[in-house]
Design an enzyme around this catalytic site. Structure first.
Site, PDB file in Angstrom:
ATOM      1  N   ASP A   1       0.846  -1.189   0.000  1.00 45.79           N
ATOM      2  CA  ASP A   1       0.000   0.000   0.000  1.00 45.79           C
ATOM      3  C   ASP A   1       0.889   1.251   0.000  1.00 45.79           C
ATOM      4  O   ASP A   1       1.788   1.351   0.842  1.00 45.79           O
ATOM      5  CB  ASP A   1      -0.833  -0.073   1.295  1.00 45.79           C
ATOM      6  CG  ASP A   1      -1.855   1.020   1.422  1.00 45.79           C
ATOM      7  OD1 ASP A   1      -1.830   1.967   0.634  1.00 45.79           O
ATOM      8  OD2 ASP A   1      -2.681   0.912   2.355  1.00 45.79           O
TER       9      ASP A   1
ATOM     10  N   THR B   1      -4.769  14.379 -13.324  1.00 45.99           N
ATOM     11  CA  THR B   1      -5.815  14.241 -14.340  1.00 45.99           C
ATOM     12  C   THR B   1      -6.383  15.607 -14.721  1.00 45.99           C
ATOM     13  O   THR B   1      -6.373  16.545 -13.901  1.00 45.99           O
ATOM     14  CB  THR B   1      -6.948  13.353 -13.800  1.00 45.99           C
ATOM     15  OG1 THR B   1      -8.107  13.513 -14.614  1.00 45.99           O
ATOM     16  CG2 THR B   1      -7.347  13.696 -12.372  1.00 45.99           C
ATOM     17  N   ASP B   2      -6.934  15.694 -15.930  1.00 43.74           N
ATOM     18  CA  ASP B   2      -7.612  16.934 -16.341  1.00 43.74           C
ATOM     19  C   ASP B   2      -8.857  17.198 -15.491  1.00 43.74           C
ATOM     20  O   ASP B   2      -9.357  18.328 -15.448  1.00 43.74           O
ATOM     21  CB  ASP B   2      -7.985  16.876 -17.839  1.00 43.74           C
ATOM     22  CG  ASP B   2      -8.899  15.719 -18.219  1.00 43.74           C
ATOM     23  OD1 ASP B   2      -9.205  14.864 -17.363  1.00 43.74           O
ATOM     24  OD2 ASP B   2      -9.305  15.659 -19.401  1.00 43.74           O
ATOM     25  N   GLU B   3      -9.358  16.154 -14.794  1.00 45.28           N
ATOM     26  CA  GLU B   3     -10.622  16.312 -14.058  1.00 45.28           C
ATOM     27  C   GLU B   3     -10.494  17.283 -12.889  1.00 45.28           C
ATOM     28  O   GLU B   3     -11.497  17.755 -12.360  1.00 45.28           O
ATOM     29  CB  GLU B   3     -11.147  14.945 -13.607  1.00 45.28           C
ATOM     30  CG  GLU B   3     -11.363  14.047 -14.813  1.00 45.28           C
ATOM     31  CD  GLU B   3     -12.150  12.785 -14.547  1.00 45.28           C
ATOM     32  OE1 GLU B   3     -12.958  12.759 -13.622  1.00 45.28           O
ATOM     33  OE2 GLU B   3     -11.946  11.823 -15.315  1.00 45.28           O
TER      34      GLU B   3
ATOM     35  N   ARG C   1     -15.180  14.006 -24.113  1.00 46.66           N
ATOM     36  CA  ARG C   1     -13.885  13.730 -23.499  1.00 46.66           C
ATOM     37  C   ARG C   1     -12.815  13.853 -24.594  1.00 46.66           C
ATOM     38  O   ARG C   1     -13.091  13.645 -25.776  1.00 46.66           O
ATOM     39  CB  ARG C   1     -13.850  12.298 -22.906  1.00 46.66           C
ATOM     40  CG  ARG C   1     -14.871  12.066 -21.772  1.00 46.66           C
ATOM     41  CD  ARG C   1     -14.530  12.897 -20.561  1.00 46.66           C
ATOM     42  NE  ARG C   1     -15.408  12.678 -19.406  1.00 46.66           N
ATOM     43  CZ  ARG C   1     -16.423  13.478 -19.081  1.00 46.66           C
ATOM     44  NH1 ARG C   1     -16.741  14.516 -19.845  1.00 46.66           N
ATOM     45  NH2 ARG C   1     -17.127  13.263 -17.987  1.00 46.66           N
TER      46      ARG C   1
ATOM     47  N   ARG D   1     -24.996  10.368 -14.631  1.00 42.28           N
ATOM     48  CA  ARG D   1     -24.101  10.371 -13.468  1.00 42.28           C
ATOM     49  C   ARG D   1     -24.321  11.670 -12.681  1.00 42.28           C
ATOM     50  O   ARG D   1     -24.506  12.734 -13.286  1.00 42.28           O
ATOM     51  CB  ARG D   1     -22.664  10.313 -13.992  1.00 42.28           C
ATOM     52  CG  ARG D   1     -21.599  10.484 -12.979  1.00 42.28           C
ATOM     53  CD  ARG D   1     -20.225  10.553 -13.624  1.00 42.28           C
ATOM     54  NE  ARG D   1     -19.667   9.255 -13.927  1.00 42.28           N
ATOM     55  CZ  ARG D   1     -18.545   9.074 -14.631  1.00 42.28           C
ATOM     56  NH1 ARG D   1     -17.895  10.096 -15.127  1.00 42.28           N
ATOM     57  NH2 ARG D   1     -18.090   7.859 -14.848  1.00 42.28           N
TER      58      ARG D   1
HETATM   59  P1  NAD Z   1      -6.391   1.873 -12.446  1.00 40.31           P
HETATM   60  O1  NAD Z   1      -7.540   1.996 -11.528  1.00 40.31           O
HETATM   61  O2  NAD Z   1      -6.471   1.005 -13.650  1.00 40.31           O
HETATM   62  O3  NAD Z   1      -5.093   1.421 -11.625  1.00 40.31           O
HETATM   63  C1  NAD Z   1      -4.785   1.876 -10.346  1.00 40.31           C
HETATM   64  C2  NAD Z   1      -3.756   0.929  -9.746  1.00 40.31           C
HETATM   65  O4  NAD Z   1      -3.408   1.432  -8.439  1.00 40.31           O
HETATM   66  C3  NAD Z   1      -4.276  -0.494  -9.538  1.00 40.31           C
HETATM   67  O5  NAD Z   1      -3.324  -1.435  -9.994  1.00 40.31           O
HETATM   68  C4  NAD Z   1      -4.472  -0.591  -8.023  1.00 40.31           C
HETATM   69  O6  NAD Z   1      -4.301  -1.911  -7.523  1.00 40.31           O
HETATM   70  C5  NAD Z   1      -3.393   0.348  -7.542  1.00 40.31           C
HETATM   71  N1  NAD Z   1      -3.655   0.867  -6.180  1.00 40.31           N
HETATM   72  C6  NAD Z   1      -4.834   1.346  -5.700  1.00 40.31           C
HETATM   73  N2  NAD Z   1      -4.679   1.718  -4.424  1.00 40.31           N
HETATM   74  C7  NAD Z   1      -3.383   1.477  -4.094  1.00 40.31           C
HETATM   75  C8  NAD Z   1      -2.626   1.648  -2.919  1.00 40.31           C
HETATM   76  N3  NAD Z   1      -3.190   2.152  -1.799  1.00 40.31           N
HETATM   77  N4  NAD Z   1      -1.326   1.295  -2.919  1.00 40.31           N
HETATM   78  C9  NAD Z   1      -0.750   0.764  -4.027  1.00 40.31           C
HETATM   79  N5  NAD Z   1      -1.430   0.569  -5.173  1.00 40.31           N
HETATM   80  C10 NAD Z   1      -2.727   0.931  -5.210  1.00 40.31           C
HETATM   81  O7  NAD Z   1      -6.058   3.387 -12.837  1.00 40.31           O
HETATM   82  P2  NAD Z   1      -5.470   3.996 -14.172  1.00 40.31           P
HETATM   83  O8  NAD Z   1      -6.573   4.309 -15.095  1.00 40.31           O
HETATM   84  O9  NAD Z   1      -4.327   3.175 -14.621  1.00 40.31           O
HETATM   85  O10 NAD Z   1      -4.936   5.385 -13.603  1.00 40.31           O
HETATM   86  C11 NAD Z   1      -3.610   5.500 -13.096  1.00 40.31           C
HETATM   87  C12 NAD Z   1      -3.383   6.926 -12.644  1.00 40.31           C
HETATM   88  O11 NAD Z   1      -3.574   7.815 -13.749  1.00 40.31           O
HETATM   89  C13 NAD Z   1      -4.340   7.392 -11.568  1.00 40.31           C
HETATM   90  O12 NAD Z   1      -3.605   8.169 -10.644  1.00 40.31           O
HETATM   91  C14 NAD Z   1      -5.359   8.246 -12.301  1.00 40.31           C
HETATM   92  O13 NAD Z   1      -5.857   9.263 -11.469  1.00 40.31           O
HETATM   93  C15 NAD Z   1      -4.495   8.821 -13.413  1.00 40.31           C
HETATM   94  N6  NAD Z   1      -5.212   9.168 -14.653  1.00 40.31           N
HETATM   95  C16 NAD Z   1      -5.977   8.235 -15.285  1.00 40.31           C
HETATM   96  C17 NAD Z   1      -6.592   8.567 -16.481  1.00 40.31           C
HETATM   97  C18 NAD Z   1      -7.438   7.558 -17.231  1.00 40.31           C
HETATM   98  O14 NAD Z   1      -8.051   7.919 -18.228  1.00 40.31           O
HETATM   99  N7  NAD Z   1      -7.469   6.307 -16.841  1.00 40.31           N
HETATM  100  C19 NAD Z   1      -6.460   9.855 -17.024  1.00 40.31           C
HETATM  101  C20 NAD Z   1      -5.648  10.794 -16.343  1.00 40.31           C
HETATM  102  C21 NAD Z   1      -5.028  10.425 -15.164  1.00 40.31           C
HETATM  103  P1  TYD Z   2     -15.225   7.111 -17.673  1.00 41.24           P
HETATM  104  O1  TYD Z   2     -14.580   6.117 -18.569  1.00 41.24           O
HETATM  105  O2  TYD Z   2     -15.780   6.652 -16.364  1.00 41.24           O
HETATM  106  O3  TYD Z   2     -14.149   8.288 -17.468  1.00 41.24           O
HETATM  107  P2  TYD Z   2     -14.335   9.731 -16.748  1.00 41.24           P
HETATM  108  O4  TYD Z   2     -15.608   9.784 -16.020  1.00 41.24           O
HETATM  109  O5  TYD Z   2     -13.167   9.742 -15.836  1.00 41.24           O
HETATM  110  O6  TYD Z   2     -14.248  10.730 -17.857  1.00 41.24           O
HETATM  111  O7  TYD Z   2     -16.393   7.840 -18.466  1.00 41.24           O
HETATM  112  C1  TYD Z   2     -16.151   8.500 -19.683  1.00 41.24           C
HETATM  113  C2  TYD Z   2     -17.443   9.131 -20.131  1.00 41.24           C
HETATM  114  O8  TYD Z   2     -18.368   8.088 -20.446  1.00 41.24           O
HETATM  115  C3  TYD Z   2     -18.104   9.975 -19.060  1.00 41.24           C
HETATM  116  O9  TYD Z   2     -18.755  11.082 -19.688  1.00 41.24           O
HETATM  117  C4  TYD Z   2     -19.157   9.054 -18.466  1.00 41.24           C
HETATM  118  C5  TYD Z   2     -19.557   8.197 -19.637  1.00 41.24           C
HETATM  119  N1  TYD Z   2     -19.999   6.821 -19.333  1.00 41.24           N
HETATM  120  C6  TYD Z   2     -21.211   6.339 -19.834  1.00 41.24           C
HETATM  121  O10 TYD Z   2     -21.947   7.056 -20.526  1.00 41.24           O
HETATM  122  N2  TYD Z   2     -21.562   5.059 -19.523  1.00 41.24           N
HETATM  123  C7  TYD Z   2     -20.789   4.250 -18.748  1.00 41.24           C
HETATM  124  O11 TYD Z   2     -21.181   3.097 -18.480  1.00 41.24           O
HETATM  125  C8  TYD Z   2     -19.548   4.757 -18.256  1.00 41.24           C
HETATM  126  C9  TYD Z   2     -18.658   3.901 -17.393  1.00 41.24           C
HETATM  127  C10 TYD Z   2     -19.180   6.050 -18.579  1.00 41.24           C
END
Ligand code: NAD
Ligand code: TYD
Length: 345
Positions: free
Chosen positions: A69, A134-136, A223, A282
């Site tokens: 962790d 993240t951009d969020e 997005r 949502r």
């Molecule tokens: P993911 O949910 O697929 O992976 C997260 C990983 O973190 C998992 O392997 C999980 O087991 C691990 N984890 C969770 N809690 C933990 C802890 N306490 N200690 C150690 N490991 C832990 O997420 P992702 O989509 O790969 O995102 C990775 C990072 O990128 C995140 O920080 C997210 O905020 C950021 N991000 C994601 C996106 C996207 O589109 N997916 C976009 C911008 C930024």
């Molecule tokens: P998501 O992949 O959860 O990423 P984020 O919310 O971080 O942008 O969702 C992407 C977009 O798709 C978001 O506008 C929510 C929408 N969405 C659906 O319409 N249906 C779904 O089942 C999910 C998971 C997301």
């Protein structure tokens, strides 16, 4: 942190969350690009952490996996005590819908976990800390405009608020303790190994199973999609050449409505649009994200290589070819979550 040359022994990088979607893609990318580097992967293996994502490279002598962790100080200290040049912090709770159901874990992992990493990085004098944000954190845009690094933070979901809080903590550690850290803020990623609760893998896998595709609200939320390998290249540039204390936006220059994305998937798979089901929106659903990444382009020479049309075809092909990967996931704990969200459709 300068790039290791072919002649030195290479750097040791602690990648947290390396069994998740982007972290595992980053490990694959780094092993191919810097074979002389050592990677330590610290991951708690939460519901979305999956060792299958790294099975092809598990026996490489340059990769070590530690199940643990990021909020566990002793574990982090033990790892850093071995000598780590840089930390790339991907570990997080990452799904907006889950953060709406229960924000608690998001604060613990995303904020307190990051703070423990920062503390221990400072103690061990780690020479670079990359916070994957993240951009969020910027909130939502209307029909026009883009996020720059100077856009005020206005997070709308508990997930986004926890990431913004972590970013502020990173900033505070730079200003207060002088640690060498940078923050990356990327738009929505897609590609192989993405957990099928996020839009694109959920829609591809549902379509392949002839299940309904749950589109939130009117489906017109926008997005800015980036192919995960482009994101990994951007992180590489920032890890090695980013300027201490800076924030870098990363984007895909590919704005699409959710409905556009879903229709492209159905069309490619030869499935009917009647599979689309509009469901309740949502809570606090951000309308539009769009990134201005000109700083990264102008200062570090990065821009995305893969168009949405190329990336989505490659991604769909990967999910078609790797059905056992996502079928296993969809039969476990996740199924209970999905059924709670959408019923057994
Ligand atoms: P993911 O949910 O697929 O992976 C997260 C990983 O973190 C998992 O392997 C999980 O087991 C691990 N984890 C969770 N809690 C933990 C802890 N306490 N200690 C150690 N490991 C832990 O997420 P992702 O989509 O790969 O995102 C990775 C990072 O990128 C995140 O920080 C997210 O905020 C950021 N991000 C994601 C996106 C996207 O589109 N997916 C976009 C911008 C930024
Ligand atoms: P998501 O992949 O959860 O990423 P984020 O919310 O971080 O942008 O969702 C992407 C977009 O798709 C978001 O506008 C929510 C929408 N969405 C659906 O319409 N249906 C779904 O089942 C999910 C998971 C997301």
């Amino acid at each position: 942190m300068a790039e290791g040359t072919g002649t030195d022994k290479g750097k040791t990088i602690l990648v947290t969350g390396g069994c998740g979607f982007i972290g595992s893609n980053f490990i694959h990318y780094m092993l191919a690009r810097y074979p002389q580097y050592r990677i330590i992967n610290l991951d708690i293996l939460s519901y979305c952490g999956n060792l299958d994502n790294l099975c092809e490279v598990a026996d490489r002598p340059t990769v070590t996996f530690v199940k643990g962790d990021i909020a566990d100080r002793e574990t982090v200290r033990r790892i850093l005590g071995k000598g780590v040049d840089a930390i790339v912090n991907f570990a997080a709770e990452s799904h907006v819908d889950r953060s709406i159901e229960d924000p608690n874990l998001f604060l613990r992992t995303n904020v307190l976990g990051t703070q423990v990493l920062l503390d221990e990085a400072r103690e061990a004098a780690v020479s670079r800390f990359v916070q994957i944000s993240t951009d969020e954190v910027y909130g939502s845009l209307g029909a026009s405009g883009v996020f720059t690094e100077d856009t005020p933070l206005k997070p709308n979901s508990p997930y986004a608020a926890s990431k913004a809080a972590a970013d502020l903590m990173v900033r505070a550690y730079i200003e207060t303790y002088g640690i060498d850290a940078v923050i990356t803020r990327c738009s929505n990623n897609y590609g192989r190994y993405q957990f099928p609760e996020k839009l694109i893998p959920l829609m591809i896998s549902n379509a392949l199973e002839d299940r309904e595709l749950p589109v939130y609200g009117d489906g017109l939320n926008v997005r800015d999609w980036i192919y995960v390998e482009d994101h990994c290249q951007a992180i590489d540039a920032i890890l090695h050449r980013g300027v201490k204390g800076e924030i870098y936006n990363i984007g895909g220059a590919s704005e699409r409505t959710n409905l556009d994305v879903v229709k492209a998937i159905l069309h490619t798979l030869g499935k009917p649009e009647t599979l689309i089901r509009f469901v309740k929106d949502r809570l606090g659903h951000d309308r539009r994200y769009a990134m201005d990444f000109s700083k990264l382009k102008n200062e570090l020479g990065w821009e995305p290589n893969v168009t949405f049309e190329q990336g989505i075809q490659q991604t769909i092909a990967w999910y078609v070819e790797h059905r056992p990967w996502w079928e296993r996931i969809k039969s476990g704990e996740y199924l209970e979550y999905y059924e709670r969200m959408y019923g057994n459709r």
